[in-house]
Design an enzyme around this catalytic site. Structure first.
Site, mmCIF file in Angstrom:
data_model
loop_
_atom_site.group_PDB
_atom_site.id
_atom_site.type_symbol
_atom_site.label_atom_id
_atom_site.label_comp_id
_atom_site.label_asym_id
_atom_site.label_seq_id
_atom_site.Cartn_x
_atom_site.Cartn_y
_atom_site.Cartn_z
ATOM 1 N N GLN A 36 41.332 19.881 39.150
ATOM 2 C CA GLN A 36 42.653 20.098 39.742
ATOM 3 C C GLN A 36 43.530 20.942 38.811
ATOM 4 O OE1 GLN A 36 43.440 15.959 40.338
ATOM 5 N NE2 GLN A 36 42.875 15.487 38.234
ATOM 6 N N ASP A 142 33.410 9.649 38.099
ATOM 7 C CA ASP A 142 33.814 9.266 39.460
ATOM 8 C C ASP A 142 33.877 7.743 39.621
ATOM 9 O OD1 ASP A 142 34.318 9.140 42.141
ATOM 10 O OD2 ASP A 142 32.300 9.742 42.751
ATOM 11 N N GLY A 143 35.033 7.256 40.036
ATOM 12 C CA GLY A 143 35.235 5.823 40.205
ATOM 13 C C GLY A 143 34.434 5.224 41.346
ATOM 14 N N ASP A 161 44.418 3.371 41.286
ATOM 15 C CA ASP A 161 45.613 4.171 40.969
ATOM 16 C C ASP A 161 45.223 5.634 41.124
ATOM 17 O OD1 ASP A 161 47.815 5.387 39.931
ATOM 18 O OD2 ASP A 161 47.687 4.467 37.954
ATOM 19 N N THR A 163 45.104 9.595 43.244
ATOM 20 C CA THR A 163 45.876 10.619 43.927
ATOM 21 C C THR A 163 45.798 10.365 45.440
ATOM 22 O OG1 THR A 163 43.862 11.890 43.480
ATOM 23 C CG2 THR A 163 45.791 12.513 42.264
ATOM 24 N N ASP A 164 46.439 11.227 46.223
ATOM 25 C CA ASP A 164 46.431 11.072 47.693
ATOM 26 C C ASP A 164 45.000 11.150 48.226
ATOM 27 O OD1 ASP A 164 49.161 11.036 47.454
ATOM 28 O OD2 ASP A 164 49.447 13.134 48.022
ATOM 29 N N PRO A 168 38.696 14.515 45.508
ATOM 30 C CA PRO A 168 37.863 13.468 44.906
ATOM 31 C C PRO A 168 38.349 12.054 45.214
ATOM 32 C CG PRO A 168 39.092 14.673 43.200
ATOM 33 C CD PRO A 168 39.299 15.409 44.489
#
Ligand code: SAM
Length: 286
Positions: A36, A142-143, A161, A163-164, A168
């Site tokens: 990003q 990657d979660g 927690d 991003t929108d 990802p």
């Protein structure tokens, strides 16, 4: 969509016909990470500002509202949270709040973009002040996959927690992901999802989160609204999914006796946040 006009940073919400602006002193940093575009500004009145892909993530001045509400309600609802996982949260503010709880033995922050954390260490040092805590662990990746790989019944609390729900983070708002969370959680476990704006997203994202968490097997789902001036509409929310315990009861005495300082959260705020505006009651009724 963003516009930088003279000394203002502006995030435009084209579909809503609105915009949010902060007066800036200067841009401190800009880079295109693997994931990003990351920007940091010094603002005139809100301290440092972090922006990812043109979207305001946090400011030094008001992030306490979000970080305290993403953590303390869930930590004081769970009977005895020892193992906590944060998915995303690269600015480390959520991690700091989690580690304020002396009963937490281990916390993992699983952030896909290491550059967010490295820049937070530089530009938001207060948020990173617990990063050296021996209970703090970091994984950069990657979660979604990380949770899938967890041993069953090994975690007490998972805080998403993110991003929108685009790019990802999209897969973090999905039944399959919540199902993997449910498996990783011990009995009494709770998942917390940042769930966007009640005014803009109650009938879309928030309703879908409720449906997806229930489909995944969470018996109890509840959304807690709270103020967040720098996010669209200034009103935000987190949604809690309880594996098998109701979310309306919390360790109120422990919250009142908390051995750390908060600026927004207290036991009265916790109770107030459990109350639902009527339009949400109507929209979220089964
Ligand atoms: N408070 C912010 C909000 O509500 O907009 C979120 C802040 S935090 C910086 C969000 C983080 O989630 C970002 O740093 C992003 O890199 C991370 N993220 C997005 N998708 C992810 C994923 N699949 N796994 C782990 N981290 C992810």
């Amino acid at each position: 969509m963003t516009a930088l006009n003279e000394s203002w940073f502006t995030e435009i919400f084209q579909d809503q016909g609105t915009a949010f602006s902060l007066q800036i002193n200067r841009k401190l940093h800009e880079e295109q990470t693997e994931f990003q575009k990351l920007e940091i500004y010094d603002t005139a009145t809100f301290g440092n500002l972090m922006v990812l892909d043109g979207c305001v993530m946090l400011t030094a001045r008001d992030n306490f509202l979000y970080h305290e509400m993403m953590t303390h309600p869930a930590l004081f609802t769970h009977k005895n949270p020892k193992n906590v996982v944060i998915i995303g949260g690269g600015d480390c503010g959520t991690l700091r709040e989690v580690l304020r709880h002396p009963g937490v033995e281990e916390a993992w922050q699983v952030e896909i973009d290491e550059r967010v954390t490295r820049n937070s260490e530089k530009y938001f040092p207060d948020l990173c002040e617990s990063n050296e805590d021996p209970r703090a662990n970091f994984f950069f990746g990657d979660g979604i996959q990380w949770i899938r790989d967890r041993a069953p019944n090994s975690v007490d609390l998972i805080i998403v927690d993110s991003t929108d729900p685009v790019g990802p983070a999209e897969g973090l708002f999905a039944t399959d992901f919540y199902r993997d969370c449910l498996l990783a959680l011990r009995d009494g476990g709770i998942v917390v999802q940042q769930s966007e704006s009640p005014l803009l997203h109650a009938d879309t994202i928030i309703k879908t989160i409720h449906q997806d968490m229930k489909k995944a097997g969470f018996d109890h789902v509840h959304t807690l609204p709270f103020p967040q001036p720098v996010y669209p509409t200034g009103w935000w929310s987190c949604t809690l999914g309880g594996k098998d315990k109701p979310l309306r009861y919390f360790r109120e005495a422990d919250a009142a006796d908390r051995p750390f300082v908060t600026r927004y959260y207290n036991e009265a705020i916790h109770k107030a946040a459990l109350a639902q505006p009527q339009f949400m009651v109507d929209l979220l009724a089964d």
